[in-house]
Design a protein around this motif. Structure first.
Motif, PDB file in Angstrom:
ATOM      1  N   CYS A  86     -19.623  27.091   1.466  1.00 56.00           N
ATOM      2  CA  CYS A  86     -20.304  26.589   0.293  1.00 56.00           C
ATOM      3  C   CYS A  86     -20.609  27.744  -0.666  1.00 56.00           C
ATOM      4  O   CYS A  86     -20.556  28.908  -0.305  1.00 56.00           O
ATOM      5  N   HIS A  87     -20.920  27.399  -1.884  1.00 54.69           N
ATOM      6  CA  HIS A  87     -21.274  28.401  -2.884  1.00 54.69           C
ATOM      7  C   HIS A  87     -22.707  28.859  -2.649  1.00 54.69           C
ATOM      8  O   HIS A  87     -23.543  28.119  -2.163  1.00 54.69           O
ATOM      9  N   LYS A  88     -22.969  30.080  -3.010  1.00 58.36           N
ATOM     10  CA  LYS A  88     -24.316  30.622  -2.910  1.00 58.36           C
ATOM     11  C   LYS A  88     -24.791  30.965  -4.306  1.00 58.36           C
ATOM     12  O   LYS A  88     -24.000  31.122  -5.220  1.00 58.36           O
ATOM     13  N   GLN A  89     -26.101  31.058  -4.439  1.00 55.61           N
ATOM     14  CA  GLN A  89     -26.664  31.487  -5.707  1.00 55.61           C
ATOM     15  C   GLN A  89     -27.346  32.823  -5.507  1.00 55.61           C
ATOM     16  O   GLN A  89     -28.012  33.034  -4.489  1.00 55.61           O
ATOM     17  N   ARG A  91     -29.671  35.996  -7.511  1.00 55.51           N
ATOM     18  CA  ARG A  91     -30.505  36.380  -8.656  1.00 55.51           C
ATOM     19  C   ARG A  91     -30.107  37.790  -9.057  1.00 55.51           C
ATOM     20  O   ARG A  91     -29.878  38.637  -8.198  1.00 55.51           O
ATOM     21  N   MET A 144     -29.705  33.387 -12.632  1.00 56.16           N
ATOM     22  CA  MET A 144     -29.107  32.882 -11.397  1.00 56.16           C
ATOM     23  C   MET A 144     -27.616  32.712 -11.656  1.00 56.16           C
ATOM     24  O   MET A 144     -27.209  32.316 -12.746  1.00 56.16           O
ATOM     25  N   LYS A 145     -26.838  33.013 -10.630  1.00 61.06           N
ATOM     26  CA  LYS A 145     -25.392  32.869 -10.754  1.00 61.06           C
ATOM     27  C   LYS A 145     -24.860  32.269  -9.467  1.00 61.06           C
ATOM     28  O   LYS A 145     -25.254  32.675  -8.381  1.00 61.06           O
ATOM     29  N   ARG A 146     -23.968  31.307  -9.598  1.00 67.01           N
ATOM     30  CA  ARG A 146     -23.327  30.686  -8.440  1.00 67.01           C
ATOM     31  C   ARG A 146     -22.075  31.488  -8.101  1.00 67.01           C
ATOM     32  O   ARG A 146     -21.243  31.760  -8.958  1.00 67.01           O
ATOM     33  N   ILE A 147     -21.962  31.878  -6.831  1.00 64.83           N
ATOM     34  CA  ILE A 147     -20.820  32.677  -6.406  1.00 64.83           C
ATOM     35  C   ILE A 147     -20.184  32.067  -5.162  1.00 64.83           C
ATOM     36  O   ILE A 147     -20.824  31.317  -4.435  1.00 64.83           O
ATOM     37  N   LYS A 148     -18.925  32.404  -4.936  1.00 67.29           N
ATOM     38  CA  LYS A 148     -18.228  31.918  -3.746  1.00 67.29           C
ATOM     39  C   LYS A 148     -18.464  32.836  -2.563  1.00 67.29           C
ATOM     40  O   LYS A 148     -18.701  32.399  -1.458  1.00 67.29           O
TER      41      LYS A 148
END
Length: 177
Positions: A86-89, A91, A144-148
């Protein structure tokens, strides 16, 4: 798994091999014939494990391109050992529009003199931190940024991570005072 050529059919024994397996707490899981001919039926292809609790089933499908059948196992997998797909967020501070001169100007305009009246060192530090954060948050806001995949930069050491944990605790300490 292997092409061992030692027959594990009931009644057939190879004491040296079985003693070796027993010594190392290794179990042979295949119990149905893996090679069937017109004159014999043998278990000569094996699957070994020292953790049978991790094997859900062992199957020998009766399909082959030769006189040997394939061996199939289903292994139990713990969710905690699986990588999260799943993607993580995360900071981070965004320095995209950071202007050092404007930042330093705003920092100079901030009245740090009020800290001098605070007697308690922890309270004074918390006040300085709050004043500094109000300036830095205007010039390099937290986003916040969503990353793989989580790949942290080399400078993000355990020491920096520990400091970040302490940063999260400071507002709670201020509420308690």
């Amino acid at each position: 798994m292997g092409y061992i050529n030692i027959d594990f059919t009931a009644g057939c024994t190879n004491n040296k091999w079985e003693n070796l397996l027993h010594t190392h707490s290794i179990i042979q899981l295949v119990n149905t014939p893996t090679r069937i001919t017109s004159t014999s039926s043998t278990i000569i292809d094996h699957v070994y494990t020292n953790h049978p609790e991790n094997i859900v089933e062992t199957v020998v499908p009766k399909i082959a391109f030769s006189d040997r059948y394939a061996k199939c196992i289903t292994r139990k997998i713990n969710q905690k050992d699986m990588p999260c797909l799943c993607h993580k967020q995360i900071r981070y501070r965004c320095f995209k529009n950071f202007d050092e001169n404007n930042f330093l100007g705003d920092l100079n305009k901030t009245s740090f003199t009020q800290i001098e009246q605070i007697i308690d060192v922890q309270s004074a530090t918390a006040m300085w931190y709050q004043l500094f954060l109000s300036v830095i948050n205007n010039h390099a806001p937290i986003k916040m940024k969503r990353i793989k995949h989580v790949r942290q930069p080399d400078w993000l050491t355990d020491e920096v991570k520990e400091a970040q944990k302490k940063e999260k605790c400071l507002p709670k300490q201020r509420e308690l005072e």
